[in-house]
Motif scaffolding. Structure first.
Motif, PDB file in Angstrom:
ATOM      1  N   THR A  80       3.527   5.530  -0.996  1.00 44.32           N
ATOM      2  CA  THR A  80       4.724   4.702  -0.971  1.00 44.32           C
ATOM      3  C   THR A  80       4.567   3.605   0.066  1.00 44.32           C
ATOM      4  O   THR A  80       4.067   3.827   1.167  1.00 44.32           O
ATOM      5  N   THR A 110      11.218  -0.058  -0.541  1.00 49.28           N
ATOM      6  CA  THR A 110      10.114   0.857  -0.778  1.00 49.28           C
ATOM      7  C   THR A 110       9.575   0.602  -2.170  1.00 49.28           C
ATOM      8  O   THR A 110      10.337   0.343  -3.110  1.00 49.28           O
ATOM      9  N   GLU A 131       7.566   2.732  -4.741  1.00 53.20           N
ATOM     10  CA  GLU A 131       7.218   4.137  -4.916  1.00 53.20           C
ATOM     11  C   GLU A 131       6.396   4.325  -6.185  1.00 53.20           C
ATOM     12  O   GLU A 131       6.844   3.957  -7.280  1.00 53.20           O
ATOM     13  N   TRP A 188       5.478   1.603 -10.856  1.00 55.98           N
ATOM     14  CA  TRP A 188       6.094   1.556  -9.526  1.00 55.98           C
ATOM     15  C   TRP A 188       7.599   1.355  -9.648  1.00 55.98           C
ATOM     16  O   TRP A 188       8.072   0.585 -10.494  1.00 55.98           O
TER      17      TRP A 188
END
Length: 271
Positions: free
Chosen positions: A10, A21, A23, A32
């Motif tokens: 991350t 963020t 991730e 993502w």
């Protein structure tokens, strides 16, 4: 362009409105999720830009499909960038499209550009959505996507009749606006926003999941608008929304009027 998209850790970054963020999705090798302060904003699959993971994004895509025949290039203005999911989708499904993305947060753009680079055919500008639309020429776009947030809220500058009228001005004949907003029961914000678009456009529809419309949960509402009454292909929108993995309803005409319940358009300092 080089990409860090295969990294599986991350990624954290400070942005204008908090902490972003990126991730990784363990189910998709190059998938993502872009979050800001823990709230998912975008999903991007670098290997497959036609994969639209979020229901509201698929509903916006349905509105955009209605603006032109399949594969026909379009000129599109995206107000709000995030991970540029829809611009990537348009580039993949409508090659030759001319797209401009206006994003107010340069820090968010920087982290997205590094990890999730977008096609060079997409023009990205840092700026204010309202100011950009006000400066744009009349009849400039086939579609405008409004997905503008400051934190969790739509800023007042893009929520009033003045902004809606400016968007109507920059759309070409037959063009459409697709607006994403978030709301919670009793959906007062959605009623006011739909009434606001009705003050500037001849045809408006609301698209949302049944549970949200019944006031059982919070979530995303998509509004579609066209300048002339009858320009929105409501039956096509309703059929597509009903076939979605998470089906949605389309309210239009008398049904939308009943939902509004007398809600008034939001005026602003630009009207």
């Amino acid at each position: 362009m080089a990409t860090d998209g295969n990294q599986r850790a991350t990624i954290f970054a400070r942005v204008a409105w908090g902490t972003a963020t990126l991730e990784p999705d363990p189910a998709r090798r190059q998938g993502w999720t872009v979050c800001v302060d823990g709230v998912p904003q975008s999903y991007v699959d670098l290997a497959d830009p036609t994969h639209l993971a979020f229901g509201y994004v698929r509903r916006v895509a349905t509105v955009l499909r209605s603006a032109a025949s399949a594969a026909v290039p379009m000129t599109v203005l995206h107000l709000g960038g995030g991970g540029l999911t829809l611009p990537r989708w348009i580039s993949a499904t409508r090659p030759g499209s001319v797209q401009t993305v206006v994003e107010h947060d340069p820090l968010l753009l920087a982290v997205v550009a590094k990890t999730l680079p977008w096609p060079e055919s997409i023009t990205v500008e840092v700026g204010d959505a309202r100011e950009f639309v006000a400066a744009a020429g009349t009849d400039s776009y086939d579609a405008v996507v409004a997905d503008v947030f400051q934190g969790a809220a739509m800023p007042a500058s893009v929520a009033g009749v003045g902004f809606a009228a400016e968007v109507a001005r920059v759309l070409r004949p037959g063009g459409v606006l697709a607006m994403n907003l978030t709301d919670l029961p009793p959906l007062s914000y959605s009623r006011i926003q739909a009434a606001t678009l009705r003050a500037a456009f001849g045809d408006v529809a609301l698209i949302a999941p049944p549970a949200l419309l019944r006031g059982r949960k919070a979530g995303n509402v998509v509004l579609a608008a066209a300048a002339v009454s009858g320009d929105l292909p409501v039956s096509v929108l309703a059929a597509a929304a009903g076939r979605d993995p998470r089906p949605a309803r389309v309210w239009h005409g008398a049904e939308l009027t009943e939902f509004l319940g007398g809600a008034k358009a939001r005026l602003d300092g630009y009207t």
